[in-house]
Scaffold this active site. Structure first.
Site, short mmCIF file in Angstrom:
data_model
loop_
_atom_site.label_atom_id
_atom_site.label_comp_id
_atom_site.label_asym_id
_atom_site.label_seq_id
_atom_site.Cartn_x
_atom_site.Cartn_y
_atom_site.Cartn_z
N HIS A 1 34.10 28.62 9.09
CA HIS A 1 33.05 29.08 8.55
C HIS A 1 32.10 29.43 9.12
O HIS A 1 31.50 28.83 10.40
CB HIS A 1 32.81 27.56 8.05
CG HIS A 1 32.08 26.80 8.21
ND1 HIS A 1 31.30 25.80 8.63
CD2 HIS A 1 32.06 26.76 10.01
CE1 HIS A 1 31.24 24.92 9.32
NE2 HIS A 1 31.40 24.78 9.65
N CYS B 1 26.40 25.34 12.43
CA CYS B 1 27.38 24.02 12.73
C CYS B 1 27.74 25.27 14.34
O CYS B 1 27.85 25.74 14.70
CB CYS B 1 28.74 24.92 11.69
SG CYS B 1 30.13 23.46 12.63
N GLN C 1 34.89 17.56 4.51
CA GLN C 1 34.17 17.10 2.92
C GLN C 1 35.51 18.18 1.37
O GLN C 1 35.73 18.68 1.72
CB GLN C 1 32.56 17.45 3.30
CG GLN C 1 31.93 16.22 3.46
CD GLN C 1 30.60 16.82 4.14
OE1 GLN C 1 30.24 17.21 3.47
NE2 GLN C 1 30.45 18.01 5.43
N SER D 1 26.83 19.11 4.27
CA SER D 1 26.14 19.67 4.87
C SER D 1 25.60 20.72 4.61
O SER D 1 24.61 21.08 5.60
CB SER D 1 27.12 19.89 5.84
OG SER D 1 28.41 19.45 6.51
N HIS E 1 28.44 27.31 2.75
CA HIS E 1 29.64 27.80 3.91
C HIS E 1 30.18 28.69 2.77
O HIS E 1 30.21 28.88 1.28
CB HIS E 1 30.49 26.59 3.87
CG HIS E 1 30.69 25.72 4.11
ND1 HIS E 1 30.49 24.69 5.83
CD2 HIS E 1 29.17 23.87 3.31
CE1 HIS E 1 29.76 23.16 5.93
NE2 HIS E 1 29.59 23.19 4.32
#
Ligand SMILES: N=C(N)NCCC[C@H](NC(=O)[C@@H]1CCC/C1=C\[C@H](COP(=O)(O)O)NC(=O)[C@@H](N)Cc1ccccc1)C(N)=O
Length: 174
Positions: free
Chosen positions: A70, A124, A142, A165, A168
């Site tokens: 991702h 990330c 998630q 977060s 993505h």
């Protein structure tokens, strides 16, 4: 190569190593600051081979697991508005959306791969592995991320996925 009181443990449920501080009784997925990751890598390779896992991968190929990469663009409302790229992330969610939309266009036009772009643009820690998250099953990520990833066929890339977060793009690898 871990700082004092830290040790590597193994999460049975996630089949992943994690880091535990026996003095403060805290655990986390990422190695603590001050970890000599070079030394740790060798340690982990031995650790995995001792545990009979493929050295360094720590993944198992249980059915029901997939592998994905991702690219994450965080914003000031992200649950942790900080990353290896930027100590304090202040962009708005709208700005993050415009940024990840431009990434999506470049990836889907074939100009660049998601992994290549993740290397420099993803917020990330998986960026250094071209966004590769390794194998994971339901219950690890998630919900929005999990549902989007499991809906993809291998090789497919998601649209923009919104989690706590940040935003993505997901590429299912296996
Ligand atoms: N492989 C696993 N099982 N590792 C635990 C994942 C925990 C899970 N994470 C997420 O759902 C999102 C989607 C993918 C990444 C991610 C979030 C964050 C970034 O966002 P932030 O937490 O700052 O909000 N990156 C991570 O977690 C990284 N350890 C992923 C990773 C990095 C390097 C190698 C492998 C995995 C969750 N339940 O919160």
């Amino acid at each position: 190569g871990l700082p004092p009181n830290w040790e590597v443990r193994h999460s049975q449920s996630k089949n992943l190593p994690y880091y535990f501080n026996s003095a403060e009784k805290v655990s986390r997925w990422e190695p603590p600051a001050g970890t000599d990751t070079e030394k740790l890598k060798n340690y982990m390779a031995v650790y995995h081979s001792n545990k009979g896992l493929a050295a360094g991968t720590g993944e198992d190929r249980q059915p029901g697991k997939i592998r994905a990469a991702h690219l994450l663009v965080k914003h000031r409302d992200s649950r942790r508005p900080s990353s290896w790229r930027e100590n304090q992330i202040t962009r708005s969610k709208e700005e993050a959306h415009a940024i990840i939309e431009a990434h999506e266009r470049r990836i889907k036009s074939g100009e660049v791969s998601l992994g290549q772009l993740a290397l420099t643009e993803s917020d990330c820690s998986s960026a250094r592995k071209q966004g590769d998250l390794g194998y994971f099953g339901r219950g690890d990520m998630q919900k929005e991320f999990e549902d989007a990833a499991f809906a993809l066929k291998a090789g497919e890339i998601s649209g923009i996925v919104d989690t706590a977060s940040g935003l993505h793009l997901i590429e299912r690898l296996e």
